[in-house]
Scaffold this motif. Structure first.
Motif, mmCIF file in Angstrom:
data_model
loop_
_atom_site.group_PDB
_atom_site.id
_atom_site.type_symbol
_atom_site.label_atom_id
_atom_site.label_comp_id
_atom_site.label_asym_id
_atom_site.label_seq_id
_atom_site.Cartn_x
_atom_site.Cartn_y
_atom_site.Cartn_z
ATOM 1 N N VAL A 92 0.840 -1.212 0.000
ATOM 2 C CA VAL A 92 0.000 0.000 0.000
ATOM 3 C C VAL A 92 0.868 1.253 0.000
ATOM 4 N N ILE A 93 1.938 1.255 0.806
ATOM 5 C CA ILE A 93 2.823 2.422 0.866
ATOM 6 C C ILE A 93 3.511 2.642 -0.473
ATOM 7 N N VAL A 94 4.012 1.568 -1.097
ATOM 8 C CA VAL A 94 4.690 1.694 -2.395
ATOM 9 C C VAL A 94 3.735 2.241 -3.450
ATOM 10 N N VAL A 95 2.505 1.733 -3.485
ATOM 11 C CA VAL A 95 1.516 2.219 -4.463
ATOM 12 C C VAL A 95 1.206 3.693 -4.219
ATOM 13 N N ALA A 96 1.102 4.091 -2.962
ATOM 14 C CA ALA A 96 0.814 5.497 -2.643
ATOM 15 C C ALA A 96 1.948 6.403 -3.096
ATOM 16 N N VAL A 97 3.196 5.972 -2.865
ATOM 17 C CA VAL A 97 4.348 6.778 -3.299
ATOM 18 C C VAL A 97 4.369 6.913 -4.812
ATOM 19 N N LEU A 98 4.129 5.822 -5.533
ATOM 20 C CA LEU A 98 4.100 5.881 -6.996
ATOM 21 C C LEU A 98 2.986 6.792 -7.492
ATOM 22 N N ALA A 99 1.847 6.783 -6.826
ATOM 23 C CA ALA A 99 0.743 7.653 -7.233
ATOM 24 C C ALA A 99 1.108 9.119 -7.038
ATOM 25 N N VAL A 100 1.798 9.436 -5.938
ATOM 26 C CA VAL A 100 2.204 10.824 -5.702
ATOM 27 C C VAL A 100 3.222 11.266 -6.756
ATOM 28 N N VAL A 101 4.184 10.409 -7.075
ATOM 29 C CA VAL A 101 5.185 10.754 -8.097
ATOM 30 C C VAL A 101 4.519 10.975 -9.454
ATOM 31 N N ALA A 102 3.572 10.105 -9.814
ATOM 32 C CA ALA A 102 2.870 10.257 -11.097
ATOM 33 C C ALA A 102 2.070 11.549 -11.136
ATOM 34 N N ALA A 103 1.434 11.903 -10.015
ATOM 35 C CA ALA A 103 0.647 13.137 -9.973
ATOM 36 C C ALA A 103 1.537 14.365 -10.121
ATOM 37 N N LEU A 104 2.688 14.359 -9.461
ATOM 38 C CA LEU A 104 3.614 15.483 -9.579
ATOM 39 C C LEU A 104 4.155 15.588 -10.993
ATOM 40 N N TRP A 105 4.484 14.449 -11.593
ATOM 41 C CA TRP A 105 5.011 14.468 -12.973
ATOM 42 C C TRP A 105 3.962 15.010 -13.933
ATOM 43 N N TRP A 106 2.710 14.593 -13.753
ATOM 44 C CA TRP A 106 1.645 15.062 -14.639
ATOM 45 C C TRP A 106 1.389 16.556 -14.442
ATOM 46 N N ARG A 107 1.502 17.022 -13.192
ATOM 47 C CA ARG A 107 1.200 18.436 -12.907
ATOM 48 C C ARG A 107 2.337 19.352 -13.333
ATOM 49 N N LEU A 108 3.578 18.943 -13.073
ATOM 50 C CA LEU A 108 4.721 19.817 -13.323
ATOM 51 C C LEU A 108 5.405 19.538 -14.648
ATOM 52 N N GLY A 109 5.150 18.387 -15.238
ATOM 53 C CA GLY A 109 5.797 18.051 -16.495
ATOM 54 C C GLY A 109 7.230 17.614 -16.265
#
Length: 248
Positions: A92-109
């Motif tokens: 669960v922690i690993v999936v949450a970290v990956l989701a945060v990284v993906a969201a930041l990448w999508w938002r900031l490019g």
């Protein structure tokens, strides 16, 4: 046991307290042949080092991969032990970290990098400002904001050249065009510099543009079209005439 033959028996694991090893018992009526412990161990090592015993051994690459996966398995085992909920909690922690990284990448490019060089603004056959604007709109309609920003900046510079506010010059960079255009369009100097910076960062700095960047350049392009330039020669002539009038 047959008197014509015997069974060879090798002792590979010798007790530390033993002094000798039995090698063979060829006949029932003969005493056993014995050798000291160390020579027996060396003989066993030489025998086991033969290629025939290692034909099915894993390759060095396979051994390295096995060692790596063993290390990964130990790492995750230790992490799951220290994580509340065990293995499920770790997942669960690993999936949450990956989701945060993906969201930041999508938002900031793509992470922004400083442009290493400024290449020429135009790199192909000469096109009109209208053609560059049409290309920019086509890219924007498809959501290709990087290309749309590039074409809109080229449209701005080509429009200034068509209005004779800039001299057509091959190899001109976006920064040079903005600096030169700012002299005749002083009210847009800052916006021109910002547009040139956007062009450089998108083209050479690895930054991903968005619709907001494109819309800023589009508004600048339209405002420049409606702005009357301040001609340096006319300003100097007006200033000279006002000085003459004051002196008389």
């Amino acid at each position: 046991m047959s008197p014509a033959g015997g069974v060879l028996t090798a002792v590979l694991a010798l007790p530390r307290t033993g002094a000798t090893a039995v090698l063979a018992l060829p006949r029932d009526d003969e005493p056993p042949v014995t050798i000291p412990r160390d020579p027996a161990r060396e003989a066993a090592k030489r025998e086991l080092s033969k290629r025939m015993y290692h034909e099915n051994d894993p390759s060095p690459v396979q051994r390295a991969l096995n060692a790596f996966w063993d290390w990964v398995d130990k790492l995750f085992s230790a992490a799951s032990t220290a994580t509340p909920g065990g293995t499920l909690g770790l997942v669960v922690i690993v999936v949450a970290v990956l989701a945060v990284v993906a969201a930041l990448w999508w938002r900031l490019g793509t992470p922004q990098r400083t442009p290493t060089s400024s290449a020429a603004l135009f790199d192909d056959r000469p096109r009109s400002a209208a053609e560059h604007r049409a290309a920019a709109e086509a890219h924007a309609a498809q959501g290709h904001w990087n290309q749309a920003v590039q074409e809109r900046m080229r449209a701005i510079v080509r429009s200034l050249e068509e209005r004779a506010l800039l001299d057509p010059r091959p190899g001109r960079t976006a920064d040079e065009a903005a600096a030169e255009a700012g002299r005749t369009l002083p009210s847009h100097t800052d916006r021109l510099r910002a547009a040139a910076r956007d062009f450089d960062e998108v083209t050479y700095g690895g930054r991903s543009a968005g619709s907001d960047t494109y819309h800023r350049l589009t508004e600048l392009d339209r405002d420049i079209e409606r702005t009357k330039p301040v001609l340096t020669s006319s300003a100097q002539s007006t200033d000279h005439n006002s000085r003459r009038g004051a002196a008389s």
